[in-house]
Scaffold this active site. Structure first.
Site, PDB file in Angstrom:
ATOM      1  N   TYR A 142       2.266 -27.070  21.214  1.00  0.00           N
ATOM      2  CA  TYR A 142       0.892 -27.555  21.073  1.00  0.00           C
ATOM      3  C   TYR A 142       0.521 -28.494  22.224  1.00  0.00           C
ATOM      4  CZ  TYR A 142      -0.272 -26.024  16.297  1.00  0.00           C
ATOM      5  OH  TYR A 142      -0.580 -25.298  15.168  1.00  0.00           O
ATOM      6  N   LYS A 169      14.279 -21.265  19.027  1.00  0.00           N
ATOM      7  CA  LYS A 169      14.341 -19.954  19.685  1.00  0.00           C
ATOM      8  C   LYS A 169      15.205 -20.158  20.939  1.00  0.00           C
ATOM      9  CE  LYS A 169      12.987 -15.626  20.162  1.00  0.00           C
ATOM     10  NZ  LYS A 169      13.418 -14.538  19.252  1.00  0.00           N
ATOM     11  N   ASP A 201      12.727 -16.261  14.274  1.00  0.00           N
ATOM     12  CA  ASP A 201      12.385 -14.949  13.707  1.00  0.00           C
ATOM     13  C   ASP A 201      13.250 -14.640  12.483  1.00  0.00           C
ATOM     14  OD1 ASP A 201      14.496 -14.903  15.497  1.00  0.00           O
ATOM     15  OD2 ASP A 201      13.990 -12.962  16.388  1.00  0.00           O
ATOM     16  N   ASP A 225       4.162 -24.766  12.016  1.00  0.00           N
ATOM     17  CA  ASP A 225       2.826 -24.367  11.563  1.00  0.00           C
ATOM     18  C   ASP A 225       2.921 -23.007  10.870  1.00  0.00           C
ATOM     19  OD1 ASP A 225      -0.031 -24.448  11.371  1.00  0.00           O
ATOM     20  OD2 ASP A 225      -0.127 -23.066  13.073  1.00  0.00           O
ATOM     21  N   ASP A 229       3.109 -22.117   6.442  1.00  0.00           N
ATOM     22  CA  ASP A 229       2.174 -21.235   5.727  1.00  0.00           C
ATOM     23  C   ASP A 229       2.955 -20.179   4.943  1.00  0.00           C
ATOM     24  OD1 ASP A 229      -0.099 -22.507   6.719  1.00  0.00           O
ATOM     25  OD2 ASP A 229      -1.129 -20.619   7.148  1.00  0.00           O
TER      26      ASP A 229
HETATM   27  C1  IPM Z   1      -2.059 -27.201   9.896  1.00  0.00           C
HETATM   28  C2  IPM Z   1      -3.286 -26.561  10.508  1.00  0.00           C
HETATM   29  C3  IPM Z   1      -3.624 -27.278  11.807  1.00  0.00           C
HETATM   30  C4  IPM Z   1      -2.468 -27.059  12.774  1.00  0.00           C
HETATM   31  C5  IPM Z   1      -4.979 -26.887  12.456  1.00  0.00           C
HETATM   32  C6  IPM Z   1      -6.116 -27.053  11.495  1.00  0.00           C
HETATM   33  C7  IPM Z   1      -5.214 -27.665  13.710  1.00  0.00           C
HETATM   34  O1  IPM Z   1      -3.094 -25.202  10.677  1.00  0.00           O
HETATM   35  O2  IPM Z   1      -2.110 -28.414   9.641  1.00  0.00           O
HETATM   36  O3  IPM Z   1      -1.084 -26.497   9.669  1.00  0.00           O
HETATM   37  O4  IPM Z   1      -2.431 -26.040  13.480  1.00  0.00           O
HETATM   38  O5  IPM Z   1      -1.611 -27.927  12.828  1.00  0.00           O
HETATM   39 MG    MG Z   2      -1.291 -24.489   9.818  1.00  0.00          MG
END
Ligand code: IPM
Ligand code: MG
Length: 340
Positions: A142, A169, A201, A225, A229
């Site tokens: 990032y 990785k 991966d 990130d 999810d």
């Molecule tokens: C998260 C979100 C953020 C990120 C975005 C909204 C900038 O996806 O907190 O996981 O990428 O960190």
């Molecule tokens: Mg996110």
């Protein structure tokens, strides 16, 4: 009575609906446990762009700097998708993380027993999942720079089952090789922790194949990130996942936000699940205020309401009682009150 200043930044979409429910929980805990809270609202994200032209107005940043902790909603939405990268709502959140040096992001993913069937994965796979993703938040891909080392006073991960998977990785990325070296070196200072290195991966696959293998996962910003999810689905719904972003001196300053985004498809309908935001408020009590027993009461209240069969739309199934955002907030507030 100790008094804490809490910056409240609901942001956009369902952030505006779930954040007030998290604030109510803190108010109730404050009254019952004798903690004084001063809540100060501020703009961030698309809402801030519309009002001031910037995703993080200077007043919002100063408030976050002055506050003990930040209760955050979510940022972004289709309305602002065509803005240039550096002016988008998401920049507001990235700027707070960076300015306040909130470099450690804790994202616990637990599959609660009564929600096993809400997960799209089979019961035999997902049952018993209880893991924590620790994501580096202010460096990595990032921002393109490695960071230093800092120990936390109460070391969130050391409270867990002492199995650590470091995800990288290292077979391809030079920056990942450095990461692996640093983690290996730090790992030597904690011989009681079982450390393994996992390629990202492979980790993505293992998370849906055998999630119960994992206890604590530590990884770089972008990998974290993505993996967090994925981990959210193990908990049944994105609407269940809280997070804490810690850093600064002593690691006490924190930003607390649900992992889910603004969910433009359901925003404004009163159906969003406030549990991720409420569990984030519990993390605020635990990590920024050192009020572990109060945080436990909030966690337990959420479980009791779920046990009673109440569900928001995202986790609803036949035989359970469908409730909206505010009603779910009411139920949890009343369980927290009863627990004192
Ligand atoms: C998260 C979100 C953020 C990120 C975005 C909204 C900038 O996806 O907190 O996981 O990428 O960190
Ligand atoms: Mg996110």
């Amino acid at each position: 009575m100790a008094t804490y200043k809490i910056a409240v930044l609901p942001g956009d979409g369902i952030g505006q609906e779930v954040t007030p429910q998290a604030q109510r929980i803190l108010q109730v805990v404050g009254r019952a446990a004798g903690i004084g809270f001063e809540f100060e609202p501020a703009l961030v994200g698309g809402a801030a762009i519309d009002a001031t032209g910037r995703p993080l107005p200077p007043a919002s940043l100063s408030l976050c700097q002055a506050a003990h902790a930040i209760l955050f909603g979510s940022v972004g939405g289709p309305k602002w998708d065509n803005l240039p990268q550096e002016q988008r709502p998401e920049r507001g959140l990235l700027a707070i993380r960076k300015e306040l040096d909130l470099f450690a992001n804790l994202r616990p993913a637990t599959c609660f027993p009564m929600l096993v069937d809400a997960s799209p994965l089979k019961r035999s796979v997902v049952e018993g999942t209880d893991l924590m993703v620790i994501r580096e938040l202010t460096g990595g891909l990032y921002f393109g720079e490695p960071r230093g080392r800092e120990d936390f006073a109460d070391g969130g991960a050391r409270k867990r089952r002492k199995r650590l998977a470091s995800v990288d990785k290292a077979n391809v990325l030079v920056v990942s090789q450095l990461w692996r070296e640093v983690v290996t070196r730090v790992g030597k200072d904690y011989p009681q922790v079982a450390l393994e290195h996992v390629l990202v991966d492979n980790c993505a696959m293992a998370l849906v194949h055998k999630p119960t293998h994992f206890d604590t996962i530590v990884t770089e910003n972008t990998f974290g990130d993505i993996l967090s999810d994925e981990a959210a689905i193990l908990a049944g719904s994105m609407g269940m996942l809280p997070s804490a972003s810690l850093g600064g001196t002593g690691g006490k300053k924190g930003l607390y936000e649900p992992v889910h985004g603004t969910a433009p498809d359901i925003a404004g309908q009163g159906v969003a699940n406030p549990i991720a935001a409420i569990l984030s408020a519990a993390m605020l009590l635990r990590y920024s205020l050192d009020r572990g027993p109060d945080a436990d009461r909030v966690d337990a209240a959420v479980l009791r309401v779920l046990e009673q069969g109440h569900r928001t739309r995202d986790i609803h199934s036949a035989g359970t009682k469908l409730v909206g955002t505010v009603e779910m907030g009411d139920l949890i507030v009343s369980e927290v009150e009863k627990s004192y």
